[in-house]
Write a protein that holds these residues in place. Structure first.
Motif, PDB file in Angstrom:
ATOM      1  N   ALA A   1       4.667  92.808  58.464  1.00 53.29           N
ATOM      2  CA  ALA A   1       5.234  93.755  59.423  1.00 53.29           C
ATOM      3  C   ALA A   1       4.288  94.936  59.447  1.00 53.29           C
ATOM      4  N   ALA A   2       3.693  95.203  60.614  1.00 56.11           N
ATOM      5  CA  ALA A   2       2.607  96.170  60.683  1.00 56.11           C
ATOM      6  C   ALA A   2       2.809  97.138  61.840  1.00 56.11           C
ATOM      7  N   GLN A   3       2.820  98.435  61.522  1.00 57.38           N
ATOM      8  CA  GLN A   3       2.841  99.454  62.564  1.00 57.38           C
ATOM      9  C   GLN A   3       1.441  99.611  63.145  1.00 57.38           C
ATOM     10  N   THR A   4       1.346 100.002  64.400  1.00 52.54           N
ATOM     11  CA  THR A   4       0.071  99.979  65.112  1.00 52.54           C
ATOM     12  C   THR A   4      -0.514 101.353  65.402  1.00 52.54           C
ATOM     13  N   GLY A   5       0.098 102.405  64.885  1.00 48.45           N
ATOM     14  CA  GLY A   5      -0.427 103.740  65.118  1.00 48.45           C
ATOM     15  C   GLY A   5       0.330 104.535  66.150  1.00 48.45           C
ATOM     16  N   THR A   6       1.300 103.918  66.798  1.00 47.06           N
ATOM     17  CA  THR A   6       2.132 104.616  67.781  1.00 47.06           C
ATOM     18  C   THR A   6       3.458 105.014  67.143  1.00 47.06           C
ATOM     19  N   ALA A   7       4.226 105.813  67.868  1.00 41.11           N
ATOM     20  CA  ALA A   7       5.582 106.130  67.414  1.00 41.11           C
ATOM     21  C   ALA A   7       6.423 104.856  67.483  1.00 41.11           C
ATOM     22  N   THR A   8       7.054 104.495  66.382  1.00 41.89           N
ATOM     23  CA  THR A   8       7.768 103.217  66.302  1.00 41.89           C
ATOM     24  C   THR A   8       9.126 103.323  67.000  1.00 41.89           C
ATOM     25  N   ARG A   9       9.412 102.342  67.874  1.00 42.41           N
ATOM     26  CA  ARG A   9      10.668 102.297  68.611  1.00 42.41           C
ATOM     27  C   ARG A   9      11.775 101.675  67.756  1.00 42.41           C
ATOM     28  N   PRO A  10      13.046 101.933  68.099  1.00 42.38           N
ATOM     29  CA  PRO A  10      14.140 101.319  67.342  1.00 42.38           C
ATOM     30  C   PRO A  10      14.031  99.800  67.239  1.00 42.38           C
ATOM     31  N   ALA A  11      13.636  99.141  68.334  1.00 42.93           N
ATOM     32  CA  ALA A  11      13.498  97.679  68.297  1.00 42.93           C
ATOM     33  C   ALA A  11      12.439  97.241  67.306  1.00 42.93           C
TER      34      ALA A  11
ATOM     35  N   GLN B   1      19.126 104.203  71.834  1.00 45.27           N
ATOM     36  CA  GLN B   1      18.930 102.861  71.287  1.00 45.27           C
ATOM     37  C   GLN B   1      19.195 102.772  69.791  1.00 45.27           C
ATOM     38  N   GLY B   2      19.579 103.867  69.174  1.00 44.69           N
ATOM     39  CA  GLY B   2      19.979 103.848  67.774  1.00 44.69           C
ATOM     40  C   GLY B   2      18.839 103.888  66.792  1.00 44.69           C
ATOM     41  N   VAL B   3      17.915 104.831  66.965  1.00 46.40           N
ATOM     42  CA  VAL B   3      16.773 104.885  66.068  1.00 46.40           C
ATOM     43  C   VAL B   3      17.192 105.172  64.627  1.00 46.40           C
ATOM     44  N   GLY B   4      18.186 106.025  64.433  1.00 46.89           N
ATOM     45  CA  GLY B   4      18.644 106.321  63.068  1.00 46.89           C
ATOM     46  C   GLY B   4      19.193 105.102  62.356  1.00 46.89           C
ATOM     47  N   PRO B   5      20.176 104.407  62.956  1.00 48.89           N
ATOM     48  CA  PRO B   5      20.671 103.188  62.321  1.00 48.89           C
ATOM     49  C   PRO B   5      19.591 102.121  62.144  1.00 48.89           C
ATOM     50  N   ALA B   6      18.627 102.054  63.073  1.00 44.63           N
ATOM     51  CA  ALA B   6      17.563 101.059  62.937  1.00 44.63           C
ATOM     52  C   ALA B   6      16.701 101.349  61.717  1.00 44.63           C
ATOM     53  N   ILE B   7      16.371 102.619  61.501  1.00 40.84           N
ATOM     54  CA  ILE B   7      15.594 102.989  60.317  1.00 40.84           C
ATOM     55  C   ILE B   7      16.411 102.739  59.055  1.00 40.84           C
TER      56      ILE B   7
ATOM     57  N   LEU C   1       2.135  97.079  56.670  1.00 38.35           N
ATOM     58  CA  LEU C   1       1.068  98.035  56.957  1.00 38.35           C
ATOM     59  C   LEU C   1       1.695  99.244  57.636  1.00 38.35           C
ATOM     60  N   VAL C   2       1.563 100.398  57.008  1.00 37.42           N
ATOM     61  CA  VAL C   2       2.155 101.627  57.516  1.00 37.42           C
ATOM     62  C   VAL C   2       1.126 102.380  58.353  1.00 37.42           C
ATOM     63  N   ASP C   3       1.493 102.692  59.586  1.00 37.64           N
ATOM     64  CA  ASP C   3       0.610 103.465  60.453  1.00 37.64           C
ATOM     65  C   ASP C   3       1.411 103.961  61.657  1.00 37.64           C
ATOM     66  N   THR C   4       2.024 105.116  61.518  1.00 34.63           N
ATOM     67  CA  THR C   4       2.781 105.713  62.620  1.00 34.63           C
ATOM     68  C   THR C   4       2.837 107.217  62.440  1.00 34.63           C
ATOM     69  N   PRO C   5       2.709 107.985  63.528  1.00 32.80           N
ATOM     70  CA  PRO C   5       2.938 109.416  63.403  1.00 32.80           C
ATOM     71  C   PRO C   5       4.390 109.740  63.118  1.00 32.80           C
ATOM     72  N   GLY C   6       5.257 108.751  63.303  1.00 36.57           N
ATOM     73  CA  GLY C   6       6.681 108.917  63.039  1.00 36.57           C
ATOM     74  C   GLY C   6       7.500 108.042  63.966  1.00 36.57           C
ATOM     75  N   ALA C   7       8.784 108.052  63.755  1.00 39.83           N
ATOM     76  CA  ALA C   7       9.674 107.304  64.634  1.00 39.83           C
ATOM     77  C   ALA C   7       9.719 107.956  66.011  1.00 39.83           C
ATOM     78  N   ALA C   8       9.913 107.126  67.026  1.00 39.62           N
ATOM     79  CA  ALA C   8      10.093 107.659  68.375  1.00 39.62           C
ATOM     80  C   ALA C   8      11.269 108.634  68.377  1.00 39.62           C
ATOM     81  N   ASN C   9      11.075 109.797  69.003  1.00 36.09           N
ATOM     82  CA  ASN C   9      12.123 110.834  68.958  1.00 36.09           C
ATOM     83  C   ASN C   9      12.592 111.267  70.334  1.00 36.09           C
ATOM     84  N   ASP C  10      12.353 110.439  71.354  1.00 30.48           N
ATOM     85  CA  ASP C  10      12.819 110.777  72.688  1.00 30.48           C
ATOM     86  C   ASP C  10      14.295 110.415  72.837  1.00 30.48           C
ATOM     87  N   ALA C  11      14.872 110.820  73.951  1.00 31.77           N
ATOM     88  CA  ALA C  11      16.301 110.598  74.177  1.00 31.77           C
ATOM     89  C   ALA C  11      16.642 109.118  74.223  1.00 31.77           C
ATOM     90  N   GLU C  12      15.757 108.312  74.807  1.00 27.35           N
ATOM     91  CA  GLU C  12      16.029 106.876  74.886  1.00 27.35           C
ATOM     92  C   GLU C  12      16.062 106.250  73.496  1.00 27.35           C
TER      93      GLU C  12
END
Length: 445
Positions: free
Chosen positions: A304-314, A351-357, A336-347
């Motif tokens: 499971a590898a992050q790609t450098g973008t903000a990670t979406r709930p999905a 989509q439940g970013v907190g529960p997904a994390i 592989l960890v590589d993200t500036p952080g979780a996506a923090n927009d309204a969408e």
């Protein structure tokens, strides 16, 4: 419309030396449990037309030619009353699942069905519960289930044998959806009920052309049946070899566009790999989180590898799904960890970013299979930490891991922009700092 392959044709397409299993015998009235007028005649006509006695053919076969993987295959015959599930269908499926568990074989449903058989009423519908129970028992036994959904796969067959499998492959253009074509709203978009739409929605993993199905299915079965108790080796760093001078330098290096990303690491690490896609909750993050299984030094490792973008709930949910599947099959995991952080927009919030994390934290924390983590770029707060293995996380020289981005830390502390670099140094996010703080491992690996 996609080509509709018969049960025998799809079996010949994917497997060698297919041997049909013995079937349980069931006695009931000529017109079934409801006494539905003409049902017995309809069954007889279906048998004469297809050469089959029921809507599913179950047996064992080798997928992948000599040296391939022996599996239990369940091929539906749509020409037999629309591939519908009745009581005799349930008898055959239950017997096939039981055989798979007794002989430690993976299960491959080759699904083409319109749903439950109306002429048998509720006794037919309850076969879905029966099939679901057998699938759960097989999952608990640590055996993989790889479904191939054909045209059409609708109703309860999709909602159990198809969507309930560990991995879902679909033939191009196949009609796939819970609602069949005759029971949808008149204004429903038919494009939503296709194999391609199900992949885009995160409900299936890939669309595979018939000519590539045997090879693809063989690769999946080979990878998913190769359990190992040894942890995944740590990948070699591909970027800058020297340690950064401080926290801000570490951040700048990790953000550099030329720094190697996840795909480069996966290409260097694996000799072959296949991708898991989608969170099975209506979403996918194919650009932000890469998940799947690959071969490393002759054994299977999940990734499971992050790609450098903000990670979406999905993306978080897909990673959690991947880790739980690997754990159930006894396959080690590399993250592989590589993200500036979780996506923090309204969408993302909708989509439940907190529960997904939270779910990903739980999947990593509860995994019995070994998880190995390498930070290859940005490690932005909890959105990065959720993917990291406690006590077995490493970092490359061009990476950082921080409780918060230095710009945000400066803003919270009401510092001017020119103090961002000094704030970064205070956060001590560089690999050397992280090692001193006991957050990451160092030395030989």
């Amino acid at each position: 419309m996609a080509e509709r392959l018969s049960a025998r044709r799809i079996l010949a397409l994917v497997a060698d030396d297919f041997a049909e299993l013995p079937y349980p015998e069931r006695k009931d009235g000529p017109d079934g449990p409801l006494g539905w007028p003409g049902y017995g005649t309809a069954r007889a006509l279906a048998a004469a037309r297809t050469g089959e006695r029921e809507s599913v053919v179950c047996g064992t076969g080798t997928v992948g030619g000599p040296g391939g993987t022996r599996a239990v295959l369940m091929a539906f015959e749509f020409g037999f009353l629309g591939g519908s599930l009745g009581q005799r269908t349930g008898d055959r499926l239950q017997a096939a699942y039981a055989y798979a568990r007794a002989h430690r074989l993976p299960v491959v449903p080759l699904v083409a069905t319109g749903g439950s058989r109306m002429q048998e009423g509720m006794p037919a519908l309850t076969q879905l519960q029966r099939v679901a129970r057998q699938s759960v028992l097989t999952r608990e036994a640590g055996l993989p289930q790889v479904a191939v959904v054909r045209d059409p796969t609708t109703g309860g067959g999709w909602a159990t044998l198809g969507a309930g499998a560990d991995v879902v492959l679909a033939l191009p253009g196949a009609q796939v959806g819970f609602a069949g074509s005759r029971v949808r709203p008149p204004d429903a978009d038919p494009a939503a009920y296709t194999a391609e739409a199900q992949v885009a929605a995160g409900s299936a993993d890939a669309v595979v052309r018939p000519g590539e199905l045997r090879e693809t299915l063989a690769r999946w079965l080979r990878l998913l049946t190769a359990a190992s108790s040894a942890p995944a080796p740590v990948p070699e760093a591909l970027g800058a070899p020297a340690a950064p001078a401080g926290g801000w330098e570490a951040v700048r290096r990790a953000r550099a566009p030329e720094r190697p990303r996840a795909r480069a690491y996966l290409d260097a690490y694996f000799t072959e790999r296949v991708a898991v896609s989608g969170d099975r909750c209506g979403g996918a993050d194919p650009e932000g989180m890469l998940c799947g299984f690959g071969t490393r030094d002759g054994r299977t490792v999940a990734y499971a590898a992050q790609t450098g973008t903000a990670t979406r709930p999905a993306g978080y949910r897909t990673a959690a799904r991947l880790i739980r599947l690997a754990d159930r099959l006894g396959i080690p995991v590399l993250t592989l960890v590589d993200t500036p952080g979780a996506a923090n927009d309204a969408e993302a919030e909708r989509q439940g970013v907190g529960p997904a994390i939270a779910d990903l934290f739980a999947a990593v924390a509860s995994a019995r299979t070994p998880v190995t983590t390498l930070v290859i770029g940005e490690g932005g707060s909890g959105g990065a930490l959720a993917l990291a293995a406690p006590g077995n996380t490493w970092a490359t020289p061009d990476s950082y891991f921080s409780v918060i981005a230095p710009e945000l830390a400066a803003a919270i502390l009401k510092r001017p922009p020119q103090e961002v670099a000094a704030t970064a140094d205070q956060l001590r996010p560089a690999p050397g700092d992280l090692a001193e703080l006991g957050v990451i491992r160092t030395g030989d690996h």
